[in-house]
Design a protein around this motif. Sequence first.
Motif, short mmCIF file in Angstrom:
data_model
loop_
_atom_site.label_atom_id
_atom_site.label_comp_id
_atom_site.label_asym_id
_atom_site.label_seq_id
_atom_site.Cartn_x
_atom_site.Cartn_y
_atom_site.Cartn_z
N LEU A 3 0.83 -1.13 0.05
CA LEU A 3 -0.05 -0.17 -0.01
C LEU A 3 0.83 1.18 -0.08
N ARG A 8 -4.81 6.66 -0.12
CA ARG A 8 -5.55 5.35 -0.17
C ARG A 8 -7.05 5.81 -0.04
N ASP A 32 -5.46 10.64 2.42
CA ASP A 32 -6.43 9.75 1.97
C ASP A 32 -7.72 10.17 1.77
N ASP A 85 -8.85 0.37 0.04
CA ASP A 85 -7.77 -0.08 0.49
C ASP A 85 -7.71 -0.41 2.12
N MET A 133 -10.47 -6.14 -1.98
CA MET A 133 -9.05 -6.01 -1.65
C MET A 133 -8.41 -7.15 -2.66
N GLN A 136 -8.82 -6.54 -6.28
CA GLN A 136 -7.84 -5.43 -6.79
C GLN A 136 -6.41 -6.00 -6.80
N THR A 138 -4.23 -5.49 -4.65
CA THR A 138 -3.30 -4.37 -3.98
C THR A 138 -3.12 -4.66 -2.63
N GLY A 140 -4.16 -4.55 1.52
CA GLY A 140 -5.14 -3.76 2.22
C GLY A 140 -4.93 -3.87 3.58
#
Length: 255
Positions: A3, A8, A32, A85, A133, A136, A138, A140
């Motif tokens: 991250l 975010r 964020d 996120d 997540m 995605q 990515t 989290g």
Amino acid sequence: MNLPPSGRRVLVSGASRGLGRAVAQAFAANGDRVAVHFGSRVDDARLTLESLAGTGHVLVGGDLTNPNGAAVVVEMATEALGGIDVLVNNAAVNTRHPLAETSYEEWAAVWQQHVAVNLLATANLSHLAARLMIDQNTGGRIVNIGSRGAFRGEPDHPAYGATKAAVHALGQSLAVSLAPYGIAVASVAPGFFATERVAPRLEGPEGEAIRRQSPFGRVASAEEVAASVLWLSSPSAEWSSGTILDLNGASYLRS
């Protein structure tokens, strides 16, 4: 799946006032974008939204006691932010119900409400956000707001203490299952902290006794708790996944 330190997409449940507002403000100040969830306090939620630094924040209303309502909240937050996120499970109820003074009908109703909001809403939002997540790819963060009362007991609020203990256990289970996807899960366990809701107690006859629970002779601020939530959501806190962070000013020490 690392991250970024800021920028975010963050969903904070129960963010209309109190700790939820402080958490939303902390993330916004960090750069964020925040989805401010509210159940019924839309005016308070608007005040939270207006207080946030930066741009791109959004209000998300919905009844988390209903699984479909939780799904709508996550869907709206995802559409507005472009994904999620970080999830902060802050929404909770805490109604006084000492057994000796509470009728069975009221007792049953209070327990159902606490389980629905404090535990099941947390579980449902966690599932929805975590699956997003994972899709995605990515990574989290999920941070749950627990309580000191999960460990020391809550004689006047037993359903609150019990459901917060369950939230802690849920967080640790999810920490293990979601780690392979780069998702870290942690909980904070605050002691007494100052909000609008408890201001009358702190200003009343029992205020001094509450402050004396800590050897610091005070209670925490919502901002102190929010700062810990922000850190647990940071890239550097991944290795704290599974932790339950005590935030009680040494008012209760557990082994």
